[in-house]
Scaffold this active site. Structure first.
Site, mmCIF file in Angstrom:
data_model
loop_
_atom_site.group_PDB
_atom_site.id
_atom_site.type_symbol
_atom_site.label_atom_id
_atom_site.label_comp_id
_atom_site.label_asym_id
_atom_site.label_seq_id
_atom_site.Cartn_x
_atom_site.Cartn_y
_atom_site.Cartn_z
ATOM 1 N N GLU A 172 18.493 57.100 47.630
ATOM 2 C CA GLU A 172 19.564 56.214 47.136
ATOM 3 C C GLU A 172 19.524 54.828 47.761
ATOM 4 O OE1 GLU A 172 20.164 59.393 47.955
ATOM 5 O OE2 GLU A 172 20.957 60.292 46.129
ATOM 6 N N HIS A 181 31.179 66.500 48.703
ATOM 7 C CA HIS A 181 30.909 66.201 47.293
ATOM 8 C C HIS A 181 32.179 65.916 46.493
ATOM 9 C CE1 HIS A 181 27.008 67.856 48.329
ATOM 10 N NE2 HIS A 181 26.547 67.575 47.128
#
Lengths: 331, 450
Positions: free
Chosen positions: B184, B253
């Protein structure tokens, strides 16, 4: 760093040598002046001088063509002067004035010139590396044959994003030259105190990227290596790594007392390895120029730098209304 | 001509220092780069190098002197053969004095929000999921602009981890729909560079939780460069992906980043609820010359709404949508929070409480005007969001209401948020951590004193 092995007798024109001499000298005198203005309080914040490393950018710019891009870290004054940005605009940015490249809103570490394809000037160590690969990605996507010079230091070479970028650059065959300016000290931490794999360019092998080590105190060696790297990229073979061994004479920034190395170490490089002295010697021994010719160049450069300094003092501070401009481009 | 050597500033904060030691004496020859003195700053002892060449004609400040002000003359350099007394001294350069602020206050330019045009009479509506609407938005913009491309993990061959990019690889090919390695930080930075280089990247984060790996590039590189370059170089890029809690995926998450990104000048932030807004806002985001954070929601992906079947349909940034008009209380929300806000409004109506429900749609720019107008009518406000309570979007709205319409408020504003805990895994605890419709109903009753 070992002494220069051979006195090169390169097949190089007088004109080229004079140009390199001029450009390196401009960077050195500009930086000395910046240091002086910092001492007078005209430049604030962080100010990272490029003195000692001049041959790196001057050699690589000699290998670049119009339209090629460059991006670097916060030690960026040399890169800007070498790619043809106006010393007045650079110095006025250092003093935070309206006439600066960023209208005084960026400062020493954050300057850009779309016209000269200079994409910054980035203050976060290593952040410019994926950005450089992205510039190369854009060129490949658009189908032109430009290359991007992505400069970073031996310190940034330990950042994770550098290796994330190596992986993608080789995977996508991007036309990017990773230039590791190894000046041997990441602020105060020497390479040997930060890694056990000191040959930084060889780390590219893990991703399939070729590269080499270059004597960064020899502008001709840097140029030759740059040409090889550019040819590799333009041939569509993907990225290339140049680890350019260089040396910074001044502290990491103006406020660095530099206790991590001896005065003698610095003095030795200055006396034996100086890149400007090297070209000066080539010019004189090759009878390309006389002492008087070089003095005339010195005088010219001094005038350019003084003019830049004067401009940087007289250009007004940005209008207060600039506080709220340039946050968003008009949609 | 003689040159004064001045006490240097050797750090960003130094105003005075101690002249600890002279390393030269009167009569010594110095050249540029020679260390001539040691100076103690508040942080360290620094070597001070000569900038000019000459002979030390006079030492003005003796070694060991404390509190020497920056820019005070400390020595004089003269040329060979000069006598100090017979030589004019170059006047000390003027020191930098910051100019006094002007009397007139400097205020940000008012953001001009384009009016959202009414849909033409007789516009066909088709029922679409948020997922399909997002895909159509990208496909339409990619058809219209060759420089728009999509990159991210599993966006191409896998057709998207949440199937948002379904079919895009087939239509646009591998040049424009690009699978990335799981990296990322690297691909966010690479995409920022591509935007600087003239392209219009859409970066999909598999979820915004993973964008924390990339947040330096998003904020320091994408959001700040236009300003730092004095307007020369902007970053037209969209970072999009699901944000907030899904179901039972626990603390790492399940985070809502609305307030995080809304905090940052230089970014635009959208967080749509309906499919039509998802489509219209994403199309606006892709066309925008600024970096846009586009916060989606996994639970909403499968939800269906009416979407105008209209070429070139877009929704402007900075314009809230009033979903339901009411007179007793204003409920302000965005994204998945709208689910609870609308459910609560239905239930409140049965109890005789008329709630006005506002969907902010974008958090930067933020349409505070619509909220203010509503509160001037209802005199009460409840905000609903999923993020953490400290420094939430609701906190900001409360502050704006207090500053601008204090006299209109008949009750303290209530901010409903997720609880101040990392998201637990256990089903019962997860439910307790999230904001619920019951809480919205209860808060609306509290502010209406029912």
């Amino acid at each position: 760093m070992a002494a220069r092995k051979t006195t090169k007798k390169p097949n190089i024109s007088k004109q080229e040598l004079l140009e390199y001499y001029r450009e390196m000298l401009l960077i050195r005198r500009f930086e000395e002046k910046a240091g002086q203005l910092y001492g007078m309080g005209l430049i604030g914040g962080f100010c990272h001088l490029y003195i000692g490393q001049e041959a790196v950018v001057v050699g690589l710019e000699a290998a670049a063509s119009e339209g090629d891009k460059r991006v670097t870290s916060y030690r960026d004054h040399g890169h800007m002067l070498a790619c043809g940005m106006d010393p007045k605009g650079v110095m006025a940015e250092l003093t935070g004035r309206e006439g600066g490249y960023s209208k005084g809103k960026g400062g020493s570490m954050h300057m850009f010139s779309k016209e000269k394809h200079f994409y910054g000037g980035h203050g976060i160590v290593g952040a410019q590396v994926p950005i450089g690969a992205g510039l190369a990605f854009a060129d490949k996507y658009l189908g032109n044959d430009r290359v991007t010079f992505t400069y970073f230091g031996d310190g940034a070479a330990n950042q994770g994003q550098v290796y994330e970028t190596y992986n993608m650059a080789e995977l996508w065959t991007l036309p990017v030259i990773f230039v590791i300016e190894n000046n041997q000290y990441a602020m105060g931490t020497s390479v040997s105190r930060s890694t056990k794999s000191p040959s930084l360019w060889e780390r590219g092998a893990a991703y399939g990227i070729p590269g080499e080590e270059v004597d960064g105190m020899d502008v001709l060696a840097v140029k030759a290596a740059g040409e090889k790297a550019v040819a590799h990229c333009r041939a569509g073979k993907g990225p290339y790594i140049l680890e350019v061994k260089t040396y910074r004479y001044r502290g990491h920034s103006m406020s660095d007392p530099a206790k991590y190395r001896t005065r003698e170490e610095v003095q030795k490089v200055r006396e034996q390895r100086d890149a400007i002295e090297h070209v000066r010697e080539l010019l004189l021994t090759g009878k390309h120029a006389t002492e008087d010719d070089l003095k005339a160049i010195d005088k010219d450069i001094k005038a350019i730098v003084n003019e830049a300094a004067e401009f940087s003092k007289t250009s007004p501070e940005p209008a207060l209304s600039e506080l709220y401009t340039d946050i968003y481009a008009d949609a | 001509m003689a040159i004064e050597v001045l006490m240097p500033a050797l750090s960003p904060t130094m105003e005075e220092g101690t002249l600890a030691k002279w390393l030269v004496k009167e009569g010594d020859v110095v050249s540029s780069g020679d260390v001539i003195a040691e100076i103690e700053t508040d942080k360290a002892t620094m070597e001070f190098e000569a900038v000019d060449e000459g002979i030390v004609g006079k030492i003005i400040i003796a070694e060991g002197t404390d509190n020497v002000k920056v820019n005070a003359p400390i020595a004089v350099l003269i040329d060979d053969g000069e006598e100090l007394s017979a030589t004019p001294i170059a006047s000390a350069p003027a020191t930098a004095e910051p100019s006094a602020p002007a009397a007139a206050p400097v205020t940000p330019a008012k953001i001009v929000i384009p009016e959202e045009p009414d849909l033409p009479a007789g516009t066909d509506m088709k029922t679409q999921t948020v997922r399909e609407a997002l895909r159509d938005a990208m496909a339409e913009e990619m058809r219209g602009n060759e420089n728009v491309f999509l990159m991210g993990e599993e966006v191409a061959e896998y057709q998207g981890a949440y199937k948002i990019s379904q079919g895009l690889l087939d239509e646009f090919g591998a040049r424009r729909v690009i699978d990335t390695p799981i990296t990322e930080h690297g691909f966010a930075g690479l995409a920022v560079g591509a935007a600087f280089g003239g392209l219009n990247p859409i970066v999909e984060f598999m979820t915004f939780n993973f964008a924390m790996q990339a947040i330096d590039q998003i904020i320091n590189s994408a959001a700040k460069t236009l300003y730092m370059s004095g307007g020369q170089m902007g970053c037209p890029i969209v970072f999009r992906g699901p944000n907030g809690a899904a179901a039972r995926v626990a603390a790492q998450h399940s985070q809502d980043y609305a307030a995080w990104y809304a905090h940052v000048p230089g970014l635009k932030v959208a967080m749509p609820y309906s499919a039509s807004d998802a489509k219209g806002l994403l199309k606006s985001a892709i066309r925008d010359p600024n970096p846009v954070i586009f916060l989606e929601n996994e639970i909403l992906y499968g939800k269906s709404f009416d979407v105008p079947a209209l070429d070139g349909y877009t929704v402007p940034f900075g314009k809230a949508r009033i979903w339901r008009e009411g007179s007793d209380v204003t409920i302000v929300s965005f994204g998945i929070g709208m689910t609870y806000a609308l459910e609560a409004a239905d239930r409140l109506a049965k109890d005789g409480i008329s709630a006005e429900v506002i969907d902010l749609r974008t958090l930067r720019p933020l349409d505070t005007e619509t909220v203010i107008r509503s509160v001037q009518k209802t005199n009460r406000c409840v905000t609903v969001e999923e993020g953490f309570p400290v420094c939430s979007i609701g906190n900001h709205i409360s502050a704006v209401l207090m500053q601008q319409v204090f006299d209109y408020l008949d009750a303290p504003v209530i901010n409903l948020t997720g609880k101040d805990v990392p998201m637990p895994y256990a089903a019962n605890l997860e439910k307790l951590a999230l904001v619920t419709t019951d809480e919205v109903v209860e808060a609306a009753k509290t502010v209406t004193y029912r």
